[in-house]
Design a protein around this motif. Structure first.
Motif, PDB file in Angstrom:
ATOM      1  N   THR A 112       0.510  -1.321  -0.167  1.00  0.00           N
ATOM      2  CA  THR A 112       0.004   0.457  -0.178  1.00  0.00           C
ATOM      3  C   THR A 112       0.656   1.558   0.110  1.00  0.00           C
ATOM      4  O   THR A 112       1.860   1.012   0.428  1.00  0.00           O
ATOM      5  N   LEU A 136       1.037   5.732  -0.188  1.00  0.00           N
ATOM      6  CA  LEU A 136      -0.096   6.512   0.080  1.00  0.00           C
ATOM      7  C   LEU A 136       0.582   8.150  -0.730  1.00  0.00           C
ATOM      8  O   LEU A 136       1.776   7.809   0.039  1.00  0.00           O
ATOM      9  N   TYR A 174      -3.459   4.943  -2.535  1.00  0.00           N
ATOM     10  CA  TYR A 174      -4.176   5.580  -2.005  1.00  0.00           C
ATOM     11  C   TYR A 174      -3.641   7.577  -2.134  1.00  0.00           C
ATOM     12  O   TYR A 174      -2.227   7.723  -2.108  1.00  0.00           O
ATOM     13  N   LEU A 211      -5.766   9.340   6.880  1.00  0.00           N
ATOM     14  CA  LEU A 211      -5.733   8.162   6.021  1.00  0.00           C
ATOM     15  C   LEU A 211      -4.867   6.782   7.436  1.00  0.00           C
ATOM     16  O   LEU A 211      -4.624   5.585   7.015  1.00  0.00           O
TER      17      LEU A 211
END
Ligand SMILES: Nc1ncnc2c1ncn2[C@@H]1O[C@H](COP(=O)(O)OP(=O)(O)OP(=O)(O)O)[C@@H](O)[C@H]1O
Ligand SMILES: [Mg+2]
Length: 455
Positions: free
Chosen positions: A5, A7, A30, A41
């Motif tokens: 993941t 960001l 993201y 987040l």
């Protein structure tokens, strides 16, 4: 493996979208346009990588990185700076960024390479941590000496429960190693880097104990000049070891019960609720069950505490471990006192094996210190042992006191005692040995010494 993941934080929509388009086939991407959204987040999801611009509307990317790095599972942080701001980049690295990249000439391949490199590096670090933890694990259990089945069972449970946050209740006579086991559990747990805080509940009056455990506000009672953080808060993220739990009064029992249910409490003199992430280990040498029956200890608390119950065996129940423990303590005290003592004479070891050790391992340890200090050669002799231990054979022969009165020597008396035990048990050696409290091995040796094998 799940995709990593990522960001991306940038206030310029084009940059955000551009980066997403370039990276989304490899990463789960993201987006956030400012530090506030990014923080939200970060608190909600766990990210592998944070890629942030330095210039953001309200709060700069450096601050965001510092905050991200304080999370329980911090992401890899890469700062994007304007071309040419090397100093800023260096500062960012000091503050916890893993890498930086100049935005002006941002090349996607280079960015990807940097991300991959940073990820590899943290994997290596994680591996190192895991290796170090394995070593610590061995060490923590190594401190606990015992090869007997009873002790093996204990160390096995310890290894099983340590990784969890389950409450553990340690039971056992004085000196059986409850505190040692509490330490081992903490050291083997993921909380090992946070503190292990110990409170001896019997040592303080109930009101003092309350503020010791839960802390107090300034002016909560006469003498409370300062606000004080209690042991629960000191143990934040770690383990709280409550020794002699059987001694706490009814009011504190309730407060503790509530903590175990909700993980919250109030400081003395305050109505603000505080929560603490603390694992509890409790110990007692009292029969808690009897205290419960007598109405002195809450049954509901008893059940909450014994999510996992570990009963430490007395040393009498594991005489097989005596030589191992004795040897280890001998070594410890020989080194400490700089004496060339190495082992035991047969007589001395026999006494150690026959003695009942009411004070368990602690008493054995003290006895070994005594012996090493007195010892004049390389081997500890019967004479070097404390009088209580030296009296062990006499104690074993105690039921034969009548025989001793007839001016028999200890050896004669012992022989008579063995003969009688064998008669009483129709020659069953196991039962006979048990009857006079002798280990089977010793018993067999004695049969040989006194020429009673054919009995
Ligand atoms: N299995 C063991 N291996 C090595 N040392 C031990 C072992 N068990 C106990 N000891 C040592 O014996 C001493 C007493 O142990 P500990 O303080 O843990 O006992 P305890 O059960 O907490 O006693 P109490 O109920 O009196 O508080 C300590 O010095 C400890 O290191
Ligand atoms: Mg103790």
């Amino acid at each position: 493996m799940n995709p990593r993941t990522l960001l991306i934080v940038d206030d310029e929509k084009n940059t955000r979208e551009g980066l997403r388009a370039a990276l989304e086939d490899r990463y789960d991407v993201y987006l956030a346009e400012d530090a506030k959204t990014a923080t939200e987040l970060l608190e909600r999801e766990s990210f592998d990588v944070l890629l942030t611009d330095f210039r953001l509307p309200n709060e700069d990317g450096m601050k965001l990185i510092a905050r991200a790095k304080s999370l329980p599972k911090p992401p890899i942080c890469i700062l994007m700076t304007a071309y040419g701001s090397e100093e800023l980049a260096v500062e960012a690295m000091k503050r916890g960024a893993d890498d930086y990249i100049a935005k002006g000439r941002l090349q996607i391949e280079e960015l990807e390479m940097r991300i991959a490199r940073a990820l590899r590096q943290t994997n290596l670090e994680a591996e190192n941590v895991a290796l170090r933890q394995q070593l610590d694990t061995k060490f923590a259990v190594k401190n606990v000496i015992g090869e007997s089945a009873a002790m093996r069972e204990v160390t096995e449970i310890v290894q099983q429960v340590a990784p969890s946050s389950a409450t553990v209740l340690l039971l056992g006579e004085s000196g059986t190693g409850k505190e040692l086991i509490a330490k081992a559990i903490h050291q083997l747990s993921p909380r090992a880097k946070a503190p292990l805080v110990t409170v001896h509940c019997a040592a303080l009056a109930p009101t003092l104990l309350e503020s010791e455990l839960f802390g107090h506000e300034k002016g909560a009672f006469t003498g409370a000049h300062e606000r004080r953080i209690g042991r629960f808060e000191q143990a934040q993220g770690g383990t709280l070891f409550l020794d002699e739990i059987g001694e706490i009064d009814a009011y504190l029992q309730i407060k503790l019960l509530r903590f175990l249910g909700e993980r919250t409490f109030e400081r003395v003199g305050s109505n603000r609720t505080v929560s603490a992430d603390v694992r509890l280990i409790a110990a007692t040498n009292k029969h808690l069950e009897e205290l419960v029956k007598a109405g002195k200890f809450r049954e509901d608390l008893f059940f909450r505490l014994r999510v996992v119950e570990i009963m430490l065996p007395s040393l009498r129940e594991r005489t097989g471990d005596v030589p191992l423990l004795a040897q280890a303590f001998l070594k410890e005290f020989a080194t400490e006192n700089r004496k060339p003592v190495k082992d035991f004479t047969v007589d001395a070891m026999e006494l150690l094996m026959n003695y009942a050790w009411p004070g368990n391992v602690r008493e054995l340890r003290t006895a070994m210190e005594h012996a090493v200090v007195l010892c004049r050669g390389e081997r500890i002799t019967a004479r070097d042992l404390p009088p209580s231990v030296r009296a062990a054979t006499a104690a074993a022969a105690d039921p034969g006191r009548a025989l001793l009165k007839n001016d028999l020597t200890v050896k004669e008396a012992e022989k008579q005692l063995i003969i009688r035990a064998l008669k009483d048990t129709n020659g069953n050696r196991t039962l006979a040995a048990k009857k006079i409290g002798m280990s089977r091995r010793t018993f067999h040796r004695k049969l040989h010494t006194y020429h009673l094998e054919g009995f």
